[in-house]
Design an enzyme around this catalytic site. Sequence first.
Site, PDB file in Angstrom:
ATOM      1  N   LYS A 147     -43.955 -69.459  -8.557  1.00  0.00           N
ATOM      2  CA  LYS A 147     -45.360 -69.195  -8.771  1.00  0.00           C
ATOM      3  C   LYS A 147     -45.730 -69.751 -10.133  1.00  0.00           C
ATOM      4  O   LYS A 147     -44.883 -69.889 -11.011  1.00  0.00           O
ATOM      5  CB  LYS A 147     -45.683 -67.716  -8.643  1.00  0.00           C
ATOM      6  CG  LYS A 147     -44.835 -66.759  -9.457  1.00  0.00           C
ATOM      7  CD  LYS A 147     -45.164 -65.334  -9.036  1.00  0.00           C
ATOM      8  CE  LYS A 147     -44.504 -64.297  -9.916  1.00  0.00           C
ATOM      9  NZ  LYS A 147     -43.260 -63.766  -9.339  1.00  0.00           N
TER      10      LYS A 147
ATOM     11  N   ASP B  54     -45.273 -67.157 -14.859  1.00  0.00           N
ATOM     12  CA  ASP B  54     -45.454 -67.340 -13.417  1.00  0.00           C
ATOM     13  C   ASP B  54     -46.550 -66.440 -12.844  1.00  0.00           C
ATOM     14  O   ASP B  54     -47.019 -66.664 -11.736  1.00  0.00           O
ATOM     15  CB  ASP B  54     -44.130 -67.207 -12.651  1.00  0.00           C
ATOM     16  CG  ASP B  54     -43.416 -65.893 -12.906  1.00  0.00           C
ATOM     17  OD1 ASP B  54     -43.896 -65.097 -13.739  1.00  0.00           O
ATOM     18  OD2 ASP B  54     -42.362 -65.668 -12.283  1.00  0.00           O
ATOM     19  N   ARG B  55     -46.961 -65.424 -13.597  1.00  0.00           N
ATOM     20  CA  ARG B  55     -48.047 -64.559 -13.100  1.00  0.00           C
ATOM     21  C   ARG B  55     -49.362 -64.923 -13.771  1.00  0.00           C
ATOM     22  O   ARG B  55     -49.375 -65.431 -14.891  1.00  0.00           O
ATOM     23  CB  ARG B  55     -47.759 -63.103 -13.426  1.00  0.00           C
ATOM     24  CG  ARG B  55     -46.554 -62.576 -12.718  1.00  0.00           C
ATOM     25  CD  ARG B  55     -46.369 -61.114 -13.017  1.00  0.00           C
ATOM     26  NE  ARG B  55     -45.261 -60.624 -12.209  1.00  0.00           N
ATOM     27  CZ  ARG B  55     -45.174 -59.406 -11.704  1.00  0.00           C
ATOM     28  NH1 ARG B  55     -46.117 -58.519 -11.959  1.00  0.00           N
ATOM     29  NH2 ARG B  55     -44.144 -59.055 -10.973  1.00  0.00           N
TER      30      ARG B  55
ATOM     31  N   ASP C 263     -48.221 -64.045 -17.666  1.00  0.00           N
ATOM     32  CA  ASP C 263     -47.161 -63.156 -18.147  1.00  0.00           C
ATOM     33  C   ASP C 263     -46.173 -63.932 -19.029  1.00  0.00           C
ATOM     34  O   ASP C 263     -46.352 -65.133 -19.259  1.00  0.00           O
ATOM     35  CB  ASP C 263     -46.456 -62.434 -16.984  1.00  0.00           C
ATOM     36  CG  ASP C 263     -45.520 -63.345 -16.190  1.00  0.00           C
ATOM     37  OD1 ASP C 263     -45.732 -64.575 -16.217  1.00  0.00           O
ATOM     38  OD2 ASP C 263     -44.600 -62.824 -15.532  1.00  0.00           O
TER      39      ASP C 263
ATOM     40  N   SER D  28     -39.495 -61.453 -17.169  1.00  0.00           N
ATOM     41  CA  SER D  28     -40.865 -61.645 -16.704  1.00  0.00           C
ATOM     42  C   SER D  28     -41.876 -60.855 -17.532  1.00  0.00           C
ATOM     43  O   SER D  28     -41.923 -60.997 -18.738  1.00  0.00           O
ATOM     44  CB  SER D  28     -40.951 -61.281 -15.225  1.00  0.00           C
ATOM     45  OG  SER D  28     -42.178 -61.652 -14.702  1.00  0.00           O
ATOM     46  N   HIS D  29     -42.625 -59.993 -16.859  1.00  0.00           N
ATOM     47  CA  HIS D  29     -43.716 -59.253 -17.497  1.00  0.00           C
ATOM     48  C   HIS D  29     -43.238 -57.960 -18.143  1.00  0.00           C
ATOM     49  O   HIS D  29     -44.036 -57.227 -18.706  1.00  0.00           O
ATOM     50  CB  HIS D  29     -44.764 -58.939 -16.436  1.00  0.00           C
ATOM     51  CG  HIS D  29     -44.120 -58.301 -15.241  1.00  0.00           C
ATOM     52  ND1 HIS D  29     -43.336 -59.021 -14.365  1.00  0.00           N
ATOM     53  CD2 HIS D  29     -44.055 -57.023 -14.848  1.00  0.00           C
ATOM     54  CE1 HIS D  29     -42.842 -58.208 -13.451  1.00  0.00           C
ATOM     55  NE2 HIS D  29     -43.263 -56.983 -13.717  1.00  0.00           N
TER      56      HIS D  29
ATOM     57  N   ASP E 188     -43.138 -65.124 -18.789  1.00  0.00           N
ATOM     58  CA  ASP E 188     -42.467 -66.334 -18.325  1.00  0.00           C
ATOM     59  C   ASP E 188     -43.418 -67.262 -17.569  1.00  0.00           C
ATOM     60  O   ASP E 188     -42.990 -68.267 -16.999  1.00  0.00           O
ATOM     61  CB  ASP E 188     -41.218 -66.013 -17.489  1.00  0.00           C
ATOM     62  CG  ASP E 188     -41.547 -65.368 -16.164  1.00  0.00           C
ATOM     63  OD1 ASP E 188     -42.508 -64.580 -16.113  1.00  0.00           O
ATOM     64  OD2 ASP E 188     -40.848 -65.640 -15.170  1.00  0.00           O
TER      65      ASP E 188
HETATM   66  C1  VG1 Z   1     -42.106 -57.659  -8.343  1.00  0.00           C
HETATM   67  C2  VG1 Z   1     -43.280 -58.051  -7.482  1.00  0.00           C
HETATM   68  C3  VG1 Z   1     -42.962 -59.310  -6.696  1.00  0.00           C
HETATM   69  C4  VG1 Z   1     -42.541 -60.417  -7.664  1.00  0.00           C
HETATM   70  C5  VG1 Z   1     -41.401 -59.938  -8.531  1.00  0.00           C
HETATM   71  C6  VG1 Z   1     -41.027 -60.954  -9.589  1.00  0.00           C
HETATM   72  O1  VG1 Z   1     -40.996 -57.366  -7.527  1.00  0.00           O
HETATM   73  O2  VG1 Z   1     -43.627 -57.000  -6.612  1.00  0.00           O
HETATM   74  O3  VG1 Z   1     -44.081 -59.670  -5.943  1.00  0.00           O
HETATM   75  O4  VG1 Z   1     -42.137 -61.558  -6.951  1.00  0.00           O
HETATM   76  O5  VG1 Z   1     -41.771 -58.728  -9.205  1.00  0.00           O
HETATM   77  O6  VG1 Z   1     -42.120 -61.347 -10.357  1.00  0.00           O
HETATM   78  P1  VG1 Z   1     -40.576 -55.852  -7.165  1.00  0.00           P
HETATM   79  O7  VG1 Z   1     -39.333 -55.980  -6.356  1.00  0.00           O
HETATM   80  O8  VG1 Z   1     -40.389 -55.121  -8.464  1.00  0.00           O
HETATM   81  O9  VG1 Z   1     -41.729 -55.278  -6.412  1.00  0.00           O
HETATM   82  V1  VG1 Z   1     -41.861 -61.873 -11.943  1.00  0.00           V
HETATM   83  O10 VG1 Z   1     -43.268 -62.409 -12.547  1.00  0.00           O
HETATM   84  O11 VG1 Z   1     -41.054 -60.570 -12.450  1.00  0.00           O
HETATM   85  O12 VG1 Z   1     -40.630 -63.110 -11.872  1.00  0.00           O
HETATM   86 CO    CO Z   2     -43.024 -63.476 -14.362  1.00  0.00          CO
END
Ligand code: VG1
Ligand code: CO
Length: 558
Positions: free
Chosen positions: A394, A298-299, A294, A130-131, A296
């Site tokens: 998302k 989704d953000r 981000d 992800s990010h 991937d």
């Molecule tokens: C974090 C965020 C959560 C999100 C997850 C994946 O998780 O708080 O809201 O769904 O990342 O997002 P955590 O458990 O670290 O708080 V992404 O864009 O990484 O797929």
């Molecule tokens: Co992401």
Amino acid sequence: MHPSHAGAPGNELNITTVSVKAFAGQRPGTSGLRKKTKEFMQPGYVEAFVQSVFNAMRRPVSGDFSKSTLVIGGDGRYYNKEAIQKILHIAIGNEFGRVMVARGGILSTPAMSAVIRRRNAFGGLILSASHNPGGIDADFGIKYNVSNGGPAPEDVTERIYEFTERINHYYWFQCDDIQIDKIGKRTYAATEVEVFDPLADYTALMTELFDFDALRKFFAGGFRMVFDGMHGSTGPVAVHILEEQLGAPKGTVVNGIPLEDFAGKHPDPNLVYAADLVRRMAAPDAPDLGAANDADGDRNMILGRNVFVGPGDSLAVIAEHAAQLIPGYRAGLSGIARSMPTSTAADRVAKALNIPIYETPTGWKYFGSLMDAGLCTVCGEESFGTGSNHIREKDGFWAVMCWLSILCATRKSVAEIMTRHWTRFGRSYFQRHDYEGLNLTAANQMNDEMRALLPGLAGKDFASSRIAAADDFTYTDPVDRSVTPNAGIRLLLEDGSRVVFRLSGTGTQGATLRVYLERFAPDHDQDSFKMVAQLATSIRQLLRLKERFNREDPDVIT
Ligand code: VG1
Ligand code: CO
């Protein structure tokens, strides 16, 4: 024993059974398995996890993948290509009927969800952390998505984890690297491998939801925006849709070329890591809309000229306007869902629209069952995630398209849209404070201690108010009645403010403590920092962060 060789034509003799040891700690977290890249690079590590995913998924198809389609793609980070080759060889080894791999191996998370749904695929593997930053010394990840296009729900991830603990072999199709840079089909053993255009299905979906003609005119009339792809997987999508389809000027998309190391940055669309975009939106010649996704895809982050739209507000504004202004939602919304720590702004919109609001644990996987049952149409998380039932992830670019549509239909600025929203509904001042790299044992101990304290907290003074109720959030899915305990500790204050804290389930080093602060006010001209400052101090004291971790200030504030 190999699952089945019966009747498979040709070169299945190239499928071998390879011994592998089980690796500890392959338990998927909030969003798949996320670890340091070097951990993934250990011989057998990816193989053991991927074979465990397939083992866990064999039951629903009675052990036979010959009618199943698997989709593969990633955000393009370091080790993407290598992992994709491994997955291809293992998928053929497991005799999937069809494997669809995105051209160049690059596919955003929302595009993956769209492809799975539109092609009736069995599931998909997304290579992404992800990010989180990418590179040999940074992070890597693998997520498995199921046939509704959404992240594997918890019973599935737990089953995968059980398999990772006792795996001892995987199936491997031996051949040279499979080319994935040109669109086309080729059969290996019993598997047809199709390299597909990662933009096609997703673009088609966007044309069904949004009024491309109106948006084309909007850009032709001089509307200007900047989209920061952060060198992740949505850059090509944004260039294709915004510049090629909607006629936005060349250069509307910046950092649009996927890079293995995201140019050395955190591909994380927030005020801290998308600082260049924030500066550009504060300049005298700033465009009308600024947005970032981000790695991937989704953000998302939404900015106007000199205004930042918080994710909780963005969800509320999109929900407020969707039925009126966005063609894909003309029929109205069935409900809104938000993760528990996300601000309550959307709740007030739901009330005004007279539709239900659902509060779920953190992580997109909990929205899937609500959307499948038709209970909610849009959903969001405070962590810059917004989306709808068009897919089961998302969708960062979708959020941008929603804002574009709202601005286009109203001809108002982002600032005006926000002022109107807050004037009508009041404003939730919201901040998240992250404390990173904490000692894991001490962090877990803190949570245990706090849980024990909860029953006695009601009535205690806190910030400028008093604690009305305190609990550890337990979620019962209204559709399948599955229960998720320990989803975050929340303190509800008498003045309507909330403080929530929980440990991250996506970190790759030590523990990350997330503290969520929310304070409601009917007016909207206050300073966010000042509004939540007392909440921040009081929770730091209650948690004794200084004594436990020698920490005063959070590492990241969003
Ligand atoms: C974090 C965020 C959560 C999100 C997850 C994946 O998780 O708080 O809201 O769904 O990342 O997002 P955590 O458990 O670290 O708080 V992404 O864009 O990484 O797929
Ligand atoms: Co992401």
